[in-house]
Design a protein around this motif. Structure first.
Motif, PDB file in Angstrom:
ATOM      1  N   THR A   1       0.796 -17.550  15.299  1.00 34.85           N
ATOM      2  CA  THR A   1       0.902 -16.098  15.514  1.00 34.85           C
ATOM      3  C   THR A   1       1.216 -15.398  14.199  1.00 34.85           C
ATOM      4  O   THR A   1       0.650 -14.344  13.897  1.00 34.85           O
ATOM      5  N   TYR A   2       2.109 -15.972  13.415  1.00 35.29           N
ATOM      6  CA  TYR A   2       2.460 -15.399  12.104  1.00 35.29           C
ATOM      7  C   TYR A   2       1.214 -15.303  11.226  1.00 35.29           C
ATOM      8  O   TYR A   2       0.968 -14.271  10.606  1.00 35.29           O
ATOM      9  N   ASP A   3       0.412 -16.354  11.200  1.00 33.68           N
ATOM     10  CA  ASP A   3      -0.773 -16.372  10.338  1.00 33.68           C
ATOM     11  C   ASP A   3      -1.868 -15.424  10.821  1.00 33.68           C
ATOM     12  O   ASP A   3      -2.563 -14.822  10.011  1.00 33.68           O
ATOM     13  N   LYS A   4      -2.027 -15.265  12.144  1.00 31.06           N
ATOM     14  CA  LYS A   4      -3.139 -14.480  12.686  1.00 31.06           C
ATOM     15  C   LYS A   4      -2.806 -13.015  12.940  1.00 31.06           C
ATOM     16  O   LYS A   4      -3.643 -12.147  12.737  1.00 31.06           O
ATOM     17  N   GLU A   5      -1.597 -12.720  13.429  1.00 30.97           N
ATOM     18  CA  GLU A   5      -1.298 -11.381  13.931  1.00 30.97           C
ATOM     19  C   GLU A   5      -0.371 -10.539  13.064  1.00 30.97           C
ATOM     20  O   GLU A   5      -0.325  -9.323  13.242  1.00 30.97           O
ATOM     21  N   VAL A   6       0.365 -11.165  12.167  1.00 25.31           N
ATOM     22  CA  VAL A   6       1.326 -10.404  11.353  1.00 25.31           C
ATOM     23  C   VAL A   6       0.605  -9.856  10.121  1.00 25.31           C
ATOM     24  O   VAL A   6       0.061 -10.616   9.326  1.00 25.31           O
ATOM     25  N   PRO A   7       0.593  -8.517   9.964  1.00 25.69           N
ATOM     26  CA  PRO A   7      -0.091  -7.935   8.803  1.00 25.69           C
ATOM     27  C   PRO A   7       0.665  -8.203   7.500  1.00 25.69           C
ATOM     28  O   PRO A   7       1.872  -8.413   7.508  1.00 25.69           O
ATOM     29  N   MET A   8      -0.058  -8.196   6.402  1.00 28.39           N
ATOM     30  CA  MET A   8       0.563  -8.433   5.095  1.00 28.39           C
ATOM     31  C   MET A   8       1.541  -7.311   4.739  1.00 28.39           C
ATOM     32  O   MET A   8       2.615  -7.561   4.219  1.00 28.39           O
ATOM     33  N   SER A   9       1.150  -6.065   5.001  1.00 25.58           N
ATOM     34  CA  SER A   9       2.029  -4.926   4.735  1.00 25.58           C
ATOM     35  C   SER A   9       1.789  -3.873   5.809  1.00 25.58           C
ATOM     36  O   SER A   9       0.776  -3.889   6.499  1.00 25.58           O
ATOM     37  N   SER A  10       2.731  -2.959   5.938  1.00 27.11           N
ATOM     38  CA  SER A  10       2.608  -1.921   6.960  1.00 27.11           C
ATOM     39  C   SER A  10       1.930  -0.680   6.388  1.00 27.11           C
ATOM     40  O   SER A  10       1.918  -0.464   5.179  1.00 27.11           O
ATOM     41  N   VAL A  11       1.379   0.119   7.268  1.00 28.01           N
ATOM     42  CA  VAL A  11       0.750   1.376   6.870  1.00 28.01           C
ATOM     43  C   VAL A  11       1.868   2.398   6.635  1.00 28.01           C
ATOM     44  O   VAL A  11       2.757   2.541   7.479  1.00 28.01           O
ATOM     45  N   PRO A  12       1.864   3.101   5.514  1.00 25.83           N
ATOM     46  CA  PRO A  12       2.922   4.088   5.248  1.00 25.83           C
ATOM     47  C   PRO A  12       2.969   5.162   6.343  1.00 25.83           C
ATOM     48  O   PRO A  12       1.942   5.543   6.912  1.00 25.83           O
ATOM     49  N   GLU A  13       4.169   5.643   6.615  1.00 28.05           N
ATOM     50  CA  GLU A  13       4.352   6.625   7.688  1.00 28.05           C
ATOM     51  C   GLU A  13       3.567   7.907   7.431  1.00 28.05           C
ATOM     52  O   GLU A  13       3.096   8.552   8.367  1.00 28.05           O
ATOM     53  N   MET A  14       3.380   8.266   6.189  1.00 30.78           N
ATOM     54  CA  MET A  14       2.633   9.489   5.882  1.00 30.78           C
ATOM     55  C   MET A  14       1.170   9.380   6.307  1.00 30.78           C
ATOM     56  O   MET A  14       0.511  10.393   6.534  1.00 30.78           O
ATOM     57  N   LEU A  15       0.651   8.162   6.429  1.00 28.19           N
ATOM     58  CA  LEU A  15      -0.727   7.974   6.889  1.00 28.19           C
ATOM     59  C   LEU A  15      -0.808   7.811   8.410  1.00 28.19           C
ATOM     60  O   LEU A  15      -1.858   7.981   8.996  1.00 28.19           O
ATOM     61  N   ARG A  16       0.324   7.459   9.057  1.00 27.25           N
ATOM     62  CA  ARG A  16       0.351   7.270  10.503  1.00 27.25           C
ATOM     63  C   ARG A  16       0.624   8.551  11.264  1.00 27.25           C
ATOM     64  O   ARG A  16       0.153   8.736  12.372  1.00 27.25           O
ATOM     65  N   VAL A  17       1.444   9.437  10.688  1.00 25.48           N
ATOM     66  CA  VAL A  17       1.909  10.629  11.383  1.00 25.48           C
ATOM     67  C   VAL A  17       1.531  11.865  10.572  1.00 25.48           C
ATOM     68  O   VAL A  17       1.721  11.885   9.353  1.00 25.48           O
ATOM     69  N   PRO A  18       0.987  12.893  11.212  1.00 22.56           N
ATOM     70  CA  PRO A  18       0.649  14.102  10.448  1.00 22.56           C
ATOM     71  C   PRO A  18       1.902  14.779   9.900  1.00 22.56           C
ATOM     72  O   PRO A  18       2.949  14.772  10.551  1.00 22.56           O
ATOM     73  N   VAL A  19       1.773  15.346   8.743  1.00 20.41           N
ATOM     74  CA  VAL A  19       2.915  15.979   8.082  1.00 20.41           C
ATOM     75  C   VAL A  19       3.158  17.362   8.617  1.00 20.41           C
ATOM     76  O   VAL A  19       2.408  18.120   8.983  1.00 20.41           O
TER      77      VAL A  19
END
Length: 73
Positions: A55-73
């Motif tokens: 699960t770690y190898d397949k499903e865990v992303p290398m890094s997270s998407v910054p909050e500024m790209l996930r949520v409108p400002v």
């Protein structure tokens, strides 16, 4: 000792309804590495993750998407 569920709550926005909400997602590998580093700060420690290696190898992303790209400002 740290017991890590490998999950985090992130603020995301639905594109259809334009509403923000907290969603539970897998933590990034960078975040998990930082969490495991807390186990040995003061004295020798261990970190146990509640997911399998596969699960770690397949499903865990290398890094997270910054909050500024996930949520409108």
């Amino acid at each position: 000792v740290i017991i890590d569920s490998c999950k985090v709550k992130e603020m995301t926005t639905s594109h259809t309804s334009k509403m923000s909400s907290l969603v539970t997602v897998m933590a990034s590998r960078d975040s998990l590495r930082q969490r495991s580093g807390r186990a040995g700060r003061v004295k020798a420690g261990r970190c146990f993750r509640l997911i399998s290696r596969a699960t770690y190898d397949k499903e865990v992303p290398m890094s997270s998407v910054p909050e500024m790209l996930r949520v409108p400002v």
